[in-house]
Design a protein around this motif. Structure first.
Motif, PDB file in Angstrom:
ATOM      1  N   VAL A 247       0.810  -1.064  -0.041  1.00 47.05           N
ATOM      2  CA  VAL A 247      -0.186  -0.090  -0.073  1.00 47.05           C
ATOM      3  C   VAL A 247       0.744   1.109  -0.049  1.00 47.05           C
ATOM      4  N   ALA A 248       0.305   2.428  -0.437  1.00 50.64           N
ATOM      5  CA  ALA A 248       1.098   3.543  -0.459  1.00 50.64           C
ATOM      6  C   ALA A 248       0.200   4.781  -0.592  1.00 50.64           C
ATOM      7  N   ALA A 249       0.435   5.838   0.127  1.00 48.81           N
ATOM      8  CA  ALA A 249      -0.565   6.868   0.126  1.00 48.81           C
ATOM      9  C   ALA A 249       0.355   8.391  -0.056  1.00 48.81           C
ATOM     10  N   SER A 250      -0.124   9.074  -0.669  1.00 51.37           N
ATOM     11  CA  SER A 250       0.424  10.604  -0.621  1.00 51.37           C
ATOM     12  C   SER A 250      -0.426  11.423  -1.773  1.00 51.37           C
ATOM     13  N   ASN A 251       0.107  12.521  -1.661  1.00 53.29           N
ATOM     14  CA  ASN A 251      -0.386  13.582  -2.642  1.00 53.29           C
ATOM     15  C   ASN A 251      -0.137  13.188  -4.241  1.00 53.29           C
ATOM     16  N   TYR A 252      -0.578  12.033  -4.602  1.00 54.61           N
ATOM     17  CA  TYR A 252      -0.282  11.370  -5.553  1.00 54.61           C
ATOM     18  C   TYR A 252      -1.005  11.975  -7.003  1.00 54.61           C
ATOM     19  N   ALA A 253      -0.410  11.945  -8.047  1.00 54.21           N
ATOM     20  CA  ALA A 253      -0.836  11.880  -9.520  1.00 54.21           C
ATOM     21  C   ALA A 253      -0.865  10.900 -10.304  1.00 54.21           C
ATOM     22  N   GLU A 254      -1.675  10.437 -11.214  1.00 56.23           N
ATOM     23  CA  GLU A 254      -1.640   9.260 -11.973  1.00 56.23           C
ATOM     24  C   GLU A 254      -1.330   9.262 -13.414  1.00 56.23           C
ATOM     25  N   VAL A 255      -0.547   8.289 -13.970  1.00 60.51           N
ATOM     26  CA  VAL A 255      -0.340   8.389 -15.529  1.00 60.51           C
ATOM     27  C   VAL A 255      -0.976   7.154 -15.936  1.00 60.51           C
ATOM     28  N   HIS A 256      -1.977   7.126 -16.804  1.00 61.36           N
ATOM     29  CA  HIS A 256      -2.731   5.852 -17.243  1.00 61.36           C
ATOM     30  C   HIS A 256      -2.466   5.603 -18.603  1.00 61.36           C
ATOM     31  N   GLN A 257      -1.916   4.276 -19.034  1.00 61.59           N
ATOM     32  CA  GLN A 257      -1.750   4.070 -20.173  1.00 61.59           C
ATOM     33  C   GLN A 257      -2.035   2.399 -20.540  1.00 61.59           C
TER      34      GLN A 257
END
Length: 825
Positions: A247-257
């Motif tokens: 698991v991981a948590a942060s102020n993340y952004a995502e790149v979807h491919q």
């Protein structure tokens, strides 16, 4: 959020992801260090044998089967680095009358344990919580208990492992490198923390302050809980051991491919800080190619999503969501970036689909994952880049470093616990998987490896099971390979002793009788049933390669070659990683020449009348002894060189051969620890059938301490080694060759009787002397010749089996020839 809603969310079943292995690296060099880099930074903390069960041995899985973990993880205490969680454990019994459920949980506060809404008694010592069930559980019955707990999770002292909060990222790595056992799921949820037990997972993650939680498995949705809090839910339907759950948590952004390959279309998810998105897209350029390549070798990727989440340290192969170090992505798709990416992806076959039963077989997942990175290079960047990576790994890391990093030479299977995550496991594991491919060939390697994964899907496996499945699926008995490369330490090396070339009845074909000697480096026995490649060159550099099967110390093989060979060499394509490194190049003009891997300094072509095919082999083993050795010359026990090729008349080259004996790890310590380097000499022989002599064309250049160079300004083909003592100096080449004769011994190997044949330059008498390997004359006979033609039967009755040397000279002692003799038992 109301207390009622929070309580409800903490007992929602949820799915958690898988962690396999993390691999940070010293990115300043090519030495892949992985999580064993952290291992070398900390002392291994052993625990008493009777405490192994409390830390998560395999024993509990014999009587209890964990079916599912439903974890609700509240990370709203992020700034305090605390978690609040519940874990519903679904299980069934394998034995009758299970009354206690023992779970690993490390140094967290347990508030309560419930079963069917009622509280249960439990005992907890900070390592193991024993839950007293209200009634016995029998086979076929499925029960659930819920553990409510909180606190600050324990991070492994090595810097790798556990649940950590760092740089505004909260994440876990499921292996604790200084812990016993290594499995470290217990740092954040109650579990059976071993390699054998597999379960499915539900995971809910509650976050605040704009953070988003990620976990392995399928993303089920997101709920706004109000007050700045968010709940994200995941389900992992495929069973995993605890160390693969991430698991991981942060102020993340995502790149979807997405990627479409041979087995379908996969979503690919890259998760990082908003500032990381551009770097992630560039760094993971070849991710789809890596999936295609590993599917071609090992079968379909079965995990659905291909995902990587950026963290602060380590790389851990959690299924569908690899924890990945954000510091490596800034340079784009570099060699190190690609290698680590492919290694972690390779774990989705080796580790995630099939894992090891016990840490002593860690090579099964780590060696195969590292070799997966080599296979990726071959597919994307070509054969030359692949061979370079294989040789770099074997030379720079396995031969030079593994025994130093790990305090000795170890077998891959049965490696001591403290060396589980070691250079042997990763790098020698990859090196030996390349050898497995060399033994089987590409088609059978692919078939055998795929069969292991298919037959042990979602199971653990040991080396014996691995061996037996390969044998069944390929039809090749893998006993010798596993005995030699997996269950034993050290290495084999092979020297081309000689090749006898004869014409055949077919004009274009030639018969080659190949004599090969096997030597060892830190290995307990000679290897058997080894498929060794030999490559022949004609005078126009056309090639013909063949695979010969060799066993034991000496092998003799006959081959048919479609041309008259001018030169030949073993293992030219590096199909096997051995205790020898070699390099070959074409020299067309004077200048500095690069011949890597061979411990050479400043090879320089001085005169090049025509193109030359130049080869150097550096053997990491003892050269043949001096026979006879009346002066007690001490030869190097560790290494020697062979220089050869197709070299035109008039070609002249210079090279420096380094020596060093400052400490026990240096090649020449065995010589220089007992005598000053002023007594060191360079010895040479033109071929393996000729005795060693002092080389006439070199100058010693000491550089201080016990190190320096032997500068060779006139480099002649042949073997070179270091020695201490006194030897005659080899004469000029023409004179040296003039006094040599062709000596034939048959049969060889022989029983008590063998025949010597030769044509001598002159004289009516000759002397034939038989020496043992200690240089002692054990037989000596005067032989009458017929006009220089010698034919003599010699009797060795009463001598023990082994290696001997037959030396022929005139009665004045002038040397004519020497040849090895093998006496059979």
């Amino acid at each position: 959020m109301t207390k009622t809603l929070r309580f409800f969310l903490l007992i929602i079943p949820i799915f958690a992801g898988a962690f396999l292995r993390a691999q940070p690296q010293d990115w300043d060099d090519l030495h892949f260090q992985g999580c064993h880099f952290y291992k070398h930074k900390t002392s291994f903390q052993s625990i008493p044998e009777d405490d192994l069960l409390t830390c998560g041995s395999n024993a509990r899985s014999d009587s209890i089967d964990i079916l599912n973990y439903a974890i609700s993880l509240d990370l709203t205490g992020f700034s305090q680095k605390i978690i609040k969680a519940s874990c519903e454990v679904s299980f069934t019994a394998k034995d009758d009358g299970i009354e206690i459920l023992p779970l690993d949980l490390l140094n967290l506060t347990i508030d309560s344990v419930t079963w069917q809404g009622t509280q249960l008694d439990f005992d907890y010592d900070g390592l193991l919580v024993n839950i007293h069930l209200s009634q016995p559980v029998n086979p076929g019955e499925v029960e659930e208990v819920v553990v409510y707990y909180r606190g600050q999770p324990t991070a492994d002292p090595s810097g790798f492992g556990g649940f950590v909060f760092e740089n505004n990222i909260g994440y876990n790595l499921g292996i604790g490198l200084s812990s016993n056992p290594y499995n470290f799921g217990r740092s954040w949820h109650p579990c059976f923390d071993n390699f054998v037990e597999r379960a499915t997972y539900d995971i809910n993650i509650i976050t605040n302050d704009g953070r988003k939680g990620y976990a392995i498995g399928d993303f089920l949705g997101e709920i706004d809980l109000g007050g700045g809090e968010t709940l994200r839910q995941y389900r992992m339907s495929q069973p995993l051991p605890t160390y693969l759950v991430g698991v991981a948590a942060s102020n993340y952004a995502e790149v979807h491919q997405t990627h479409t390959g041979a087995y379908g279309t996969y979503p690919m998810l890259l998760v990082g800080k908003p500032a990381d998105t551009t770097n992630m897209k560039s760094a993971f350029t070849y991710l789809g190619d890596a999936v295609d390549n590993l599917e071609a070798w090992f079968g379909p990727y079965i995990w659905g999503q291909v995902g990587y989440v950026m963290t602060t340290a380590g790389a851990m192969e959690h299924s569908t969501l690899v924890a990945y170090p954000n510091f490596i992505i800034g340079g784009g798709p570099t060699f190190n970036m690609n290698r680590l990416m492919a290694h972690e992806l390779g774990h989705h076959w080796w580790g995630n689909m099939t894992t090891l039963s016990c840490p002593s077989d860690m090579w099964i997942k780590e060696g195969n994952a590292e070799y997966s990175a080599h296979l990726f290079t071959e597919a994307v960047f070509g054969k030359e880049a692949f061979v370079k990576q294989v040789k770099d790994n074997h030379y720079n890391i396995v031969l030079r470093q593994a025994h130093l990093d790990d305090n000795g030479f170890w077998p891959l299977s049965g490696i001591p616990y403290e060396h589980t995550y070691s250079t042997h496991t990763y790098n020698k594991g990859a090196s030996n998987m390349h050898n497995l491919r060399g033994y089987l060939g590409d088609t059978l390697f692919q078939k055998g490896m795929t069969s292991v994964l298919e037959n042990f899907l979602y199971q653990s496996i040991d080396a014996t099971q691995f061996r037996d499945q390969l044998t069944v699926s390929t039809g090749v008995d893998m006993t010798s390979f596993f005995n030699d490369w997996i269950f034993s330490p050290g290495f084999a090396l092979y020297e081309l002793d000689s090749v006898k070339i004869e014409p055949t009845a077919i004009p274009e074909d030639w018969k080659a009788t190949v004599y090969v000697q096997q030597k060892l480096r830190a290995a307990p026995h000679f290897h058997t049933n080894v498929p060794l490649e030999i490559t022949f060159f004609d005078e126009n550099w056309n090639t013909h390669s063949a695979t010969i099967m060799v066993s034991g110390e000496f092998s003799e093989v006959e081959l048919t070659i479609p041309f008259e060979p001018a030169w030949q060499i073993l293992n030219d394509g590096n199909t096997l990683n051995l205790a020898r490194m070699q390099s070959r190049t074409v020299v067309k003009s004077p200048g500095d020449i690069t011949l890597p891997y061979c411990e050479l300094v400043n090879f320089k072509a001085l005169e090049v009348p025509d193109s030359a095919l130049v080869s150097f082999v550096h053997y990491w083993g003892a050269p043949d002894p001096i026979e006879p050795n009346p002066n007690g010359v001490v030869m190097s026990g560790t290494h020697y060189w062979r220089y050869g090729g197709i070299i035109p008349d008039g070609f002249k080259a210079r090279v420096f051969l380094p020596y060093k004996g400052n400490n026990t790890n240096d090649f020449d310590y065995d010589l220089l620890s007992v005598a000053d380097d002023s007594l060191l000499m360079l010895v040479w022989r033109p071929d393996a059938a000729t005795p060693w002599l002092k080389y006439p064309f070199y100058k010693q250049q000491a550089i201080g301490g016990t190190s320096g160079f032997m500068r060779i300004d006139t480099l002649l083909p042949g073997d070179y080694a270091f020695a201490m003592g006194t030897l005659p100096v080899a004469t000029a080449v023409a004179d040296f060759e003039a006094q040599q004769v062709d000596l034939t011994i048959f049969p060889n190997p022989a029983g008590d009787i063998f025949t010597i044949q030769a044509v001598l330059p002159a004289g009516s008498e000759a002397m034939a002397t038989l020496f043992d390997t200690m240089g002692r004359a054990v037989r000596s006979e005067t032989i009458q010749t017929n006009g220089g033609v010698l034919s003599h039967r010699m009797n060795t009755a009463g001598l023990p089996p082994g290696v001997y040397w037959v030396r022929v000279s005139d009665t004045a002692g002038r040397f004519y020839a020497v040849e090895k003799l093998i006496k059979k038992g």
